[in-house]
Design an enzyme around this catalytic site. Structure first.
Site, PDB file in Angstrom:
ATOM      1  NE  ARG A 176       3.163   3.522  -6.740  1.00  0.00           N
ATOM      2  CZ  ARG A 176       3.393   4.448  -7.673  1.00  0.00           C
ATOM      3  NH1 ARG A 176       4.314   5.382  -7.468  1.00  0.00           N
ATOM      4  NH2 ARG A 176       2.709   4.437  -8.809  1.00  0.00           N
ATOM      5  N   GLY A 236      -0.206   6.773 -10.682  1.00  0.00           N
ATOM      6  CA  GLY A 236       0.516   6.661 -11.939  1.00  0.00           C
ATOM      7  C   GLY A 236       2.016   6.747 -11.773  1.00  0.00           C
ATOM      8  CG  HIS A 256       1.563   8.846 -17.290  1.00  0.00           C
ATOM      9  ND1 HIS A 256       0.618   9.826 -17.091  1.00  0.00           N
ATOM     10  CD2 HIS A 256       2.769   9.462 -17.194  1.00  0.00           C
ATOM     11  CE1 HIS A 256       1.213  10.980 -16.896  1.00  0.00           C
ATOM     12  NE2 HIS A 256       2.530  10.791 -16.943  1.00  0.00           N
ATOM     13  CE1 TYR A 257      -5.786   5.239 -13.828  1.00  0.00           C
ATOM     14  CE2 TYR A 257      -3.806   4.742 -12.577  1.00  0.00           C
ATOM     15  CZ  TYR A 257      -5.048   4.367 -13.055  1.00  0.00           C
ATOM     16  OH  TYR A 257      -5.552   3.116 -12.767  1.00  0.00           O
ATOM     17  CD  GLN A 302      -2.517   1.358   2.630  1.00  0.00           C
ATOM     18  OE1 GLN A 302      -1.873   1.667   3.632  1.00  0.00           O
ATOM     19  NE2 GLN A 302      -3.824   1.091   2.687  1.00  0.00           N
ATOM     20  CB  SER A 303       1.513   3.910  -2.378  1.00  0.00           C
ATOM     21  OG  SER A 303       0.301   4.398  -2.928  1.00  0.00           O
ATOM     22  CD  GLU A 322      -0.309   1.571 -11.846  1.00  0.00           C
ATOM     23  OE1 GLU A 322      -0.261   0.852 -12.869  1.00  0.00           O
ATOM     24  OE2 GLU A 322      -0.964   1.281 -10.840  1.00  0.00           O
ATOM     25  NE  ARG A 370     -11.047  -2.111 -13.201  1.00  0.00           N
ATOM     26  CZ  ARG A 370     -10.031  -2.775 -12.661  1.00  0.00           C
ATOM     27  NH1 ARG A 370      -9.050  -2.101 -12.107  1.00  0.00           N
ATOM     28  NH2 ARG A 370      -9.984  -4.086 -12.681  1.00  0.00           N
ATOM     29  CG  HIS A 397       3.820   0.139 -10.226  1.00  0.00           C
ATOM     30  ND1 HIS A 397       3.845   1.068  -9.204  1.00  0.00           N
ATOM     31  CD2 HIS A 397       5.102   0.049 -10.686  1.00  0.00           C
ATOM     32  CE1 HIS A 397       5.079   1.522  -9.064  1.00  0.00           C
ATOM     33  NE2 HIS A 397       5.859   0.914  -9.940  1.00  0.00           N
ATOM     34  CD1 TRP A 418      -0.364  10.266  -2.278  1.00  0.00           C
ATOM     35  CD2 TRP A 418      -0.439  10.508  -4.503  1.00  0.00           C
ATOM     36  NE1 TRP A 418       0.089  11.527  -2.567  1.00  0.00           N
ATOM     37  CE2 TRP A 418       0.055  11.711  -3.923  1.00  0.00           C
ATOM     38  CE3 TRP A 418      -0.561  10.430  -5.890  1.00  0.00           C
ATOM     39  CZ2 TRP A 418       0.412  12.809  -4.700  1.00  0.00           C
ATOM     40  CZ3 TRP A 418      -0.210  11.528  -6.657  1.00  0.00           C
ATOM     41  CH2 TRP A 418       0.270  12.708  -6.077  1.00  0.00           C
ATOM     42  CG  ASN A 419      -2.171   2.349  -3.190  1.00  0.00           C
ATOM     43  OD1 ASN A 419      -1.184   1.627  -3.075  1.00  0.00           O
ATOM     44  ND2 ASN A 419      -2.668   2.667  -4.378  1.00  0.00           N
TER      45      ASN A 419
END
Length: 231
Positions: free
Chosen positions: A60, A22, A89-90, A11-12, A87, A115, A182, A14-15
């Site tokens: 992380r 991202g 990229h968002y 868990q990060s 991860e 999703r 990730h 930001w999680n």
């Protein structure tokens, strides 16, 4: 029969705060550290020994790998860091609270961004604050390879070369490999390994800190998939 272990980072921070992360380089939470250590203990209990380790260039994932390897007394094995395991990229969503984003854009739209296999999030420009184009760790990349946002399809496309050029040859040489990365880069890798359809991959979840263990035959067909309990 070679084995591959995938571990989504613990868990990060930001999680914990429910933010889109991202490529932002956030740290593990206290719980995330404990999850990473628990993963290493589970690996030790099962007697798994590795020849190579891979991780992303984000702390992380790097720390998760190190905590896990320390717990199973394998910190010494060769380790490779690569942006290809980063991860997804968002884009412009990075840093935003997921609940507040849903309130702004609508639950359905945010669900699609999160999703959908091939729908891109709002993109982040190279000149925007927080762009990876300004980050020294990506200075040796062709600027065109640095994304402003990704979906799972694009994430898979950057993960596959690493699999084909680095990981698959080692497994074919009967070497055991551990990857700490990730949720989405590992989901993309699992999609490729298991030949999961574009539709079904949406239902695959990667729990933080839980080792997922693949056993392959000499043609890299999956003989077994097991998840180690870290509770």
């Amino acid at each position: 029969m070679a084995k591959l272990v995938l571990i989504r980072h613990g868990q990060s921070e930001w999680n914990l705060s429910n933010q889109f992360t991202g490529w932002v380089d956030v740290d593990l939470s206290e719980k995330g550290v404990e999850q990473a250590k628990a993963a290493g203990k589970a690996i030790a209990e099962h007697g798994l020994q590795f020849d190579y380790a891979y991780t992303s260039v984000l702390k992380r994932a790097i720390k998760t790998l190190h905590y896990a390897l320390e717990e199973c007394d394998q910190l010494w094995i060769p380790e490779f860091k690569t942006w290809r395991l980063n991860e997804r990229h968002y884009g412009a969503l990075q840093g935003h609270n997921k609940k507040k984003a849903a309130e702004k854009y609508g639950d359905e739209q945010v669900h699609i961004w999160r999703r959908s296999y091939d729908v891109l999030p709002p993109l982040l420009g190279a000149d925007d604050e927080g762009s990876a184009a300004k980050d020294r760790r990506y200075a040796n990349l062709d600027p065109r390879a640095i994304p402003g946002g990704e979906n799972l399809k694009v994430t898979l496309e950057r993960v596959i070369p690493l699999w084909q050029d680095e990981i698959a040859p080692k497994l074919l040489d009967n070497k055991n490999v551990i990857i700490a990365a990730h949720g989405n880069s590992l989901r993309a890798l699992s999609k490729y390994i298991e030949q999961i359809s574009d539709e079904d991959i949406m239902n695959l979840e990667m729990a933080t800190g839980q080792p997922v263990v693949y056993t392959f035959d000499d043609k890299l067909n999956v003989l077994d998939k097991e998840k180690y309990d870290i509770d």
